[in-house]
Design an enzyme around this catalytic site. Structure first.
Site, mmCIF file in Angstrom:
data_model
loop_
_atom_site.group_PDB
_atom_site.id
_atom_site.type_symbol
_atom_site.label_atom_id
_atom_site.label_comp_id
_atom_site.label_asym_id
_atom_site.label_seq_id
_atom_site.Cartn_x
_atom_site.Cartn_y
_atom_site.Cartn_z
ATOM 1 N N HIS A 287 0.722 -1.277 0.098
ATOM 2 C CA HIS A 287 -0.021 0.053 0.102
ATOM 3 C C HIS A 287 1.012 1.189 0.030
ATOM 4 O O HIS A 287 2.138 1.152 0.600
ATOM 5 C CB HIS A 287 -1.082 -0.016 1.003
ATOM 6 C CG HIS A 287 -2.154 -0.892 0.930
ATOM 7 N ND1 HIS A 287 -3.233 -0.813 1.775
ATOM 8 C CD2 HIS A 287 -2.237 -2.025 -0.209
ATOM 9 C CE1 HIS A 287 -4.197 -1.646 1.377
ATOM 10 N NE2 HIS A 287 -3.641 -2.331 0.345
ATOM 11 N N GLU B 246 0.812 3.944 1.840
ATOM 12 C CA GLU B 246 1.448 4.552 3.175
ATOM 13 C C GLU B 246 2.445 3.465 3.514
ATOM 14 O O GLU B 246 3.373 4.016 4.190
ATOM 15 C CB GLU B 246 0.288 4.533 4.288
ATOM 16 C CG GLU B 246 -0.980 5.192 3.724
ATOM 17 C CD GLU B 246 -2.216 4.359 2.992
ATOM 18 O OE1 GLU B 246 -1.598 3.605 2.057
ATOM 19 O OE2 GLU B 246 -3.417 4.490 3.442
ATOM 20 N N CYS C 33 -6.169 2.119 5.230
ATOM 21 C CA CYS C 33 -7.019 0.776 5.525
ATOM 22 C C CYS C 33 -7.099 0.350 6.703
ATOM 23 O O CYS C 33 -6.167 0.672 7.413
ATOM 24 C CB CYS C 33 -6.653 -0.105 4.300
ATOM 25 S SG CYS C 33 -5.090 -0.952 4.620
ATOM 26 N N CYS D 135 -3.017 -0.402 7.149
ATOM 27 C CA CYS D 135 -2.177 0.755 7.243
ATOM 28 C C CYS D 135 -2.335 1.542 8.678
ATOM 29 O O CYS D 135 -1.623 1.873 9.123
ATOM 30 C CB CYS D 135 -2.078 1.832 6.077
ATOM 31 S SG CYS D 135 -1.596 0.873 4.557
HETATM 32 N N1 HJL Z 1 -5.536 3.793 1.945
HETATM 33 C C1 HJL Z 1 -5.115 2.622 1.018
HETATM 34 N N2 HJL Z 1 -3.701 2.627 0.313
HETATM 35 C C2 HJL Z 1 -3.612 1.834 -0.586
HETATM 36 O O1 HJL Z 1 -2.528 1.770 -1.055
HETATM 37 C C3 HJL Z 1 -4.626 1.033 -1.096
HETATM 38 N N3 HJL Z 1 -4.213 0.067 -2.188
HETATM 39 C C4 HJL Z 1 -5.812 0.799 -0.477
HETATM 40 N N4 HJL Z 1 -6.871 0.024 -0.954
HETATM 41 C C5 HJL Z 1 -7.664 -0.375 0.252
HETATM 42 C C6 HJL Z 1 -8.745 -1.854 -0.140
HETATM 43 O O2 HJL Z 1 -9.491 -1.683 0.753
HETATM 44 C C7 HJL Z 1 -7.649 -2.913 -0.244
HETATM 45 O O3 HJL Z 1 -6.709 -2.713 -1.329
HETATM 46 C C8 HJL Z 1 -8.333 -4.131 -0.588
HETATM 47 O O4 HJL Z 1 -9.228 -4.379 0.761
HETATM 48 C C9 HJL Z 1 -7.571 -5.482 -0.989
HETATM 49 O O5 HJL Z 1 -6.725 -5.674 0.086
HETATM 50 P P1 HJL Z 1 -5.143 -5.677 -0.455
HETATM 51 O O6 HJL Z 1 -4.652 -4.322 -1.178
HETATM 52 O O7 HJL Z 1 -5.098 -6.627 -1.583
HETATM 53 O O8 HJL Z 1 -4.221 -6.053 0.525
HETATM 54 N N5 HJL Z 1 -6.099 1.865 0.440
HETATM 55 ZN ZN ZN Z 2 -3.410 0.290 3.688
#
Ligand code: HJL
Ligand code: ZN
Length: 166
Positions: free
Chosen positions: A54, A56, A91, A101
């Site tokens: 992610h 963050e 998240c 995060c």
């Molecule tokens: N704040 C935030 N920064 C990120 O870089 C990102 N990709 C998400 N995304 C939130 C979303 O809820 C999750 O991407 C899904 O729940 C899938 O989970 P994974 O990413 O595969 O662990 N949220």
């Molecule tokens: Zn996250």
């Protein structure tokens, strides 16, 4: 300049555009700032580092790597007043099961004083992201920087199949 929070969210949005589109997550950008000097400490975007990373998380892990320490020990090298800017709220649950995060932010300790977000997480993957509540209960300020929601969501969901494509 001091208080120009939208400028940092715009920078984070620019970083989010570097993220490879994927249907199962959002393309997010994040910037870690020394809130006293306005110096940028680190940047990150979704999937920048290897693995299902992610934005963050990349911010934290890149900064930790420059100090050759684990991201959990970042409070040892961070200045007293740090702000995290992220295009989408951190998240609180991840469908992959990886460490959310919010837990990474809370694990860093008292140095992060404010989290500025461009949008709250849409209800697509995880409904009612509880991140805001957990961040605020830890004494960290959570600020929504309004004005870029449309652009942020367009970038964030660029990898998603929409009705018209299917
Ligand atoms: N704040 C935030 N920064 C990120 O870089 C990102 N990709 C998400 N995304 C939130 C979303 O809820 C999750 O991407 C899904 O729940 C899938 O989970 P994974 O990413 O595969 O662990 N949220
Ligand atoms: Zn996250």
């Amino acid at each position: 300049k001091p208080g120009d929070h939208a400028a940092y969210i715009k920078l984070a949005l620019f970083l989010a555009m570097k993220s490879p589109p994927k249907p199962t997550n959002y393309r997010v950008g994040a910037v870690l700032v020394n809130a006293t000097t306005n110096e940028i400490l680190s940047t990150g975007y979704t999937l920048e580092l290897p693995g299902n990373t992610h934005a963050e998380q990349c911010c934290f892990e890149k900064l930790a790597a420059t100090h050759a320490i684990d991201a959990k020990k970042l409070s040892e090298v961070l200045p007293d007043e740090v702000a995290l800017y992220t295009t989408m709220e951190p998240c609180s649950v991840r469908l992959s099961g990886n460490l959310p995060c919010v837990d990474r932010i809370l694990g860093i300790g008292k140095k992060i004083k404010t989290v500025y977000v461009g949008v709250q997480e849409p209800e697509k993957f995880v409904s009612n992201n509880s991140g805001r509540g957990r961040v605020e209960r830890a004494g960290i300020e959570f600020v929504h920087v309004a004005g870029l929601e449309k652009e942020i969501l367009e970038v964030a969901t660029a990898g998603h199949v929409t009705e018209k494509d299917s």
